[in-house]
Scaffold this motif. Structure first.
Motif, PDB file in Angstrom:
ATOM      1  N   GLY A  10      19.198 -23.867 -40.237  1.00 52.85           N
ATOM      2  CA  GLY A  10      17.853 -24.182 -39.781  1.00 52.85           C
ATOM      3  C   GLY A  10      16.803 -23.515 -40.646  1.00 52.85           C
ATOM      4  N   LEU A  11      15.598 -23.533 -40.145  1.00 49.52           N
ATOM      5  CA  LEU A  11      14.452 -22.933 -40.835  1.00 49.52           C
ATOM      6  C   LEU A  11      14.188 -21.561 -40.221  1.00 49.52           C
ATOM      7  N   VAL A  12      14.059 -20.560 -41.089  1.00 45.26           N
ATOM      8  CA  VAL A  12      13.810 -19.194 -40.618  1.00 45.26           C
ATOM      9  C   VAL A  12      12.804 -18.534 -41.549  1.00 45.26           C
ATOM     10  N   GLN A  13      12.041 -17.642 -41.027  1.00 48.91           N
ATOM     11  CA  GLN A  13      11.083 -16.894 -41.835  1.00 48.91           C
ATOM     12  C   GLN A  13      11.801 -15.798 -42.619  1.00 48.91           C
ATOM     13  N   ALA A  14      11.227 -15.449 -43.751  1.00 50.88           N
ATOM     14  CA  ALA A  14      11.783 -14.369 -44.562  1.00 50.88           C
ATOM     15  C   ALA A  14      11.916 -13.101 -43.707  1.00 50.88           C
ATOM     16  N   GLY A  15      13.039 -12.433 -43.853  1.00 51.10           N
ATOM     17  CA  GLY A  15      13.330 -11.260 -43.051  1.00 51.10           C
ATOM     18  C   GLY A  15      14.105 -11.562 -41.788  1.00 51.10           C
ATOM     19  N   GLY A  16      14.237 -12.831 -41.468  1.00 49.48           N
ATOM     20  CA  GLY A  16      14.922 -13.240 -40.255  1.00 49.48           C
ATOM     21  C   GLY A  16      16.428 -13.314 -40.415  1.00 49.48           C
ATOM     22  N   SER A  17      17.074 -13.766 -39.350  1.00 47.11           N
ATOM     23  CA  SER A  17      18.533 -13.831 -39.310  1.00 47.11           C
ATOM     24  C   SER A  17      18.994 -15.197 -38.833  1.00 47.11           C
ATOM     25  N   LEU A  18      20.200 -15.547 -39.234  1.00 43.34           N
ATOM     26  CA  LEU A  18      20.866 -16.748 -38.754  1.00 43.34           C
ATOM     27  C   LEU A  18      22.341 -16.457 -38.613  1.00 43.34           C
ATOM     28  N   ARG A  19      22.966 -17.159 -37.684  1.00 40.53           N
ATOM     29  CA  ARG A  19      24.412 -17.071 -37.528  1.00 40.53           C
ATOM     30  C   ARG A  19      24.990 -18.468 -37.681  1.00 40.53           C
ATOM     31  N   LEU A  20      25.756 -18.655 -38.727  1.00 38.70           N
ATOM     32  CA  LEU A  20      26.408 -19.933 -38.980  1.00 38.70           C
ATOM     33  C   LEU A  20      27.783 -19.926 -38.336  1.00 38.70           C
ATOM     34  N   SER A  21      28.180 -21.107 -37.860  1.00 33.24           N
ATOM     35  CA  SER A  21      29.486 -21.270 -37.240  1.00 33.24           C
ATOM     36  C   SER A  21      30.269 -22.348 -37.971  1.00 33.24           C
ATOM     37  N   GLY A  66      26.134  -6.295 -47.528  1.00 35.60           N
ATOM     38  CA  GLY A  66      25.187  -5.466 -46.787  1.00 35.60           C
ATOM     39  C   GLY A  66      24.260  -6.275 -45.903  1.00 35.60           C
ATOM     40  N   ARG A  67      24.142  -7.557 -46.185  1.00 35.11           N
ATOM     41  CA  ARG A  67      23.264  -8.426 -45.388  1.00 35.11           C
ATOM     42  C   ARG A  67      24.041  -9.447 -44.578  1.00 35.11           C
ATOM     43  N   ILE A  68      25.319  -9.573 -44.844  1.00 30.48           N
ATOM     44  CA  ILE A  68      26.107 -10.597 -44.171  1.00 30.48           C
ATOM     45  C   ILE A  68      27.368  -9.991 -43.558  1.00 30.48           C
ATOM     46  N   VAL A  79      34.993 -19.635 -37.317  1.00 32.41           N
ATOM     47  CA  VAL A  79      34.595 -18.608 -38.267  1.00 32.41           C
ATOM     48  C   VAL A  79      33.071 -18.532 -38.253  1.00 32.41           C
ATOM     49  N   TYR A  80      32.549 -17.319 -38.323  1.00 31.84           N
ATOM     50  CA  TYR A  80      31.113 -17.140 -38.247  1.00 31.84           C
ATOM     51  C   TYR A  80      30.598 -16.395 -39.481  1.00 31.84           C
ATOM     52  N   LEU A  81      29.352 -16.656 -39.810  1.00 34.04           N
ATOM     53  CA  LEU A  81      28.682 -15.923 -40.885  1.00 34.04           C
ATOM     54  C   LEU A  81      27.332 -15.462 -40.346  1.00 34.04           C
ATOM     55  N   GLN A  82      27.220 -14.178 -40.090  1.00 32.52           N
ATOM     56  CA  GLN A  82      25.959 -13.588 -39.658  1.00 32.52           C
ATOM     57  C   GLN A  82      25.176 -13.177 -40.896  1.00 32.52           C
ATOM     58  N   MET A  83      23.957 -13.671 -41.016  1.00 31.98           N
ATOM     59  CA  MET A  83      23.128 -13.374 -42.183  1.00 31.98           C
ATOM     60  C   MET A  83      21.835 -12.722 -41.715  1.00 31.98           C
ATOM     61  N   PRO A  88      13.787 -16.162 -49.371  1.00 31.77           N
ATOM     62  CA  PRO A  88      13.734 -17.554 -49.844  1.00 31.77           C
ATOM     63  C   PRO A  88      14.854 -17.898 -50.819  1.00 31.77           C
ATOM     64  N   GLU A  89      15.370 -16.915 -51.552  1.00 33.16           N
ATOM     65  CA  GLU A  89      16.465 -17.176 -52.499  1.00 33.16           C
ATOM     66  C   GLU A  89      17.780 -17.514 -51.782  1.00 33.16           C
ATOM     67  N   ASP A  90      17.822 -17.291 -50.486  1.00 36.13           N
ATOM     68  CA  ASP A  90      19.008 -17.654 -49.706  1.00 36.13           C
ATOM     69  C   ASP A  90      18.983 -19.110 -49.259  1.00 36.13           C
ATOM     70  N   THR A  91      17.904 -19.807 -49.548  1.00 35.48           N
ATOM     71  CA  THR A  91      17.805 -21.215 -49.184  1.00 35.48           C
ATOM     72  C   THR A  91      18.864 -22.019 -49.924  1.00 35.48           C
ATOM     73  N   ALA A  92      19.689 -22.724 -49.153  1.00 41.67           N
ATOM     74  CA  ALA A  92      20.804 -23.493 -49.730  1.00 41.67           C
ATOM     75  C   ALA A  92      21.508 -24.254 -48.614  1.00 41.67           C
ATOM     76  N   THR A  93      22.410 -25.123 -49.026  1.00 43.89           N
ATOM     77  CA  THR A  93      23.350 -25.702 -48.079  1.00 43.89           C
ATOM     78  C   THR A  93      24.567 -24.798 -48.041  1.00 43.89           C
ATOM     79  N   TYR A  94      24.965 -24.408 -46.861  1.00 44.45           N
ATOM     80  CA  TYR A  94      26.090 -23.490 -46.678  1.00 44.45           C
ATOM     81  C   TYR A  94      27.306 -24.289 -46.203  1.00 44.45           C
ATOM     82  N   TYR A  95      28.421 -24.045 -46.879  1.00 43.97           N
ATOM     83  CA  TYR A  95      29.646 -24.775 -46.606  1.00 43.97           C
ATOM     84  C   TYR A  95      30.749 -23.827 -46.128  1.00 43.97           C
ATOM     85  N   CYS A  96      31.520 -24.317 -45.186  1.00 40.69           N
ATOM     86  CA  CYS A  96      32.735 -23.652 -44.764  1.00 40.69           C
ATOM     87  C   CYS A  96      33.900 -24.311 -45.497  1.00 40.69           C
TER      88      CYS A  96
END
Length: 123
Positions: A10-21, A66-68, A79-83, A88-96
């Motif tokens: 999704g869309l998140v502000q810089a400094g924020g977090s996301l958890r991918l599943s 250190g961030r994930i 499987v989860y990925l906590q970020m 902004p450099e983390d903007t990408a499509t994330y694949y499992c």
């Protein structure tokens, strides 16, 4: 049936977090390594993290260490990925993805792929 299905982007502000599943189904992944990769527009696919199907031996790309945190829920075959501290450099499509055997960071060695989930980090 798609064996790996990602969610949580999704869309998140810089400094924020996301958890991918990543939900696994239809394939027995015992003995496999589960990995997360990302690909930004115009760039090559990049290794992020991996973990054994048993939930052991987490392995991280130096660029994100250190961030994930990668984790595995054996009961849910997920499987989860906590970020955290996203930028902004983390903007990408994330694949499992999944590969037979021990950990690895080369995407060419991964046999199964999900469809990807988009992560956009706004500045």
């Amino acid at each position: 049936q798609v064996p790996l299905v990602e969610s949580g982007g999704g869309l998140v502000q810089a400094g924020g977090s996301l958890r991918l599943s990543c939900a696994a189904s239809g394939v027995t992944f015992y003995g496999y390594t589960m990995g997360w990769f990302r690909q930004a527009p115009g760039k090559d696919r990049e290794f992020v993290a991996s973990i054994l199907w048993t939930g052991s031996s987490p392995y991280y790309a130096d660029s994100m260490k250190g961030r994930i945190t990668i984790s595995k829920d054996n009961a849910k075959a997920a499987v989860y990925l906590q970020m955290n501290s996203l930028n902004p450099e983390d903007t990408a499509t994330y694949y499992c993805a999944a590969k037979w055997g021990s950990r690895g960071n080369n995407y060419n060695n991964y046999e199964y792929w999900g469809q990807g989930t988009q992560v956009t980090v706004a500045s």
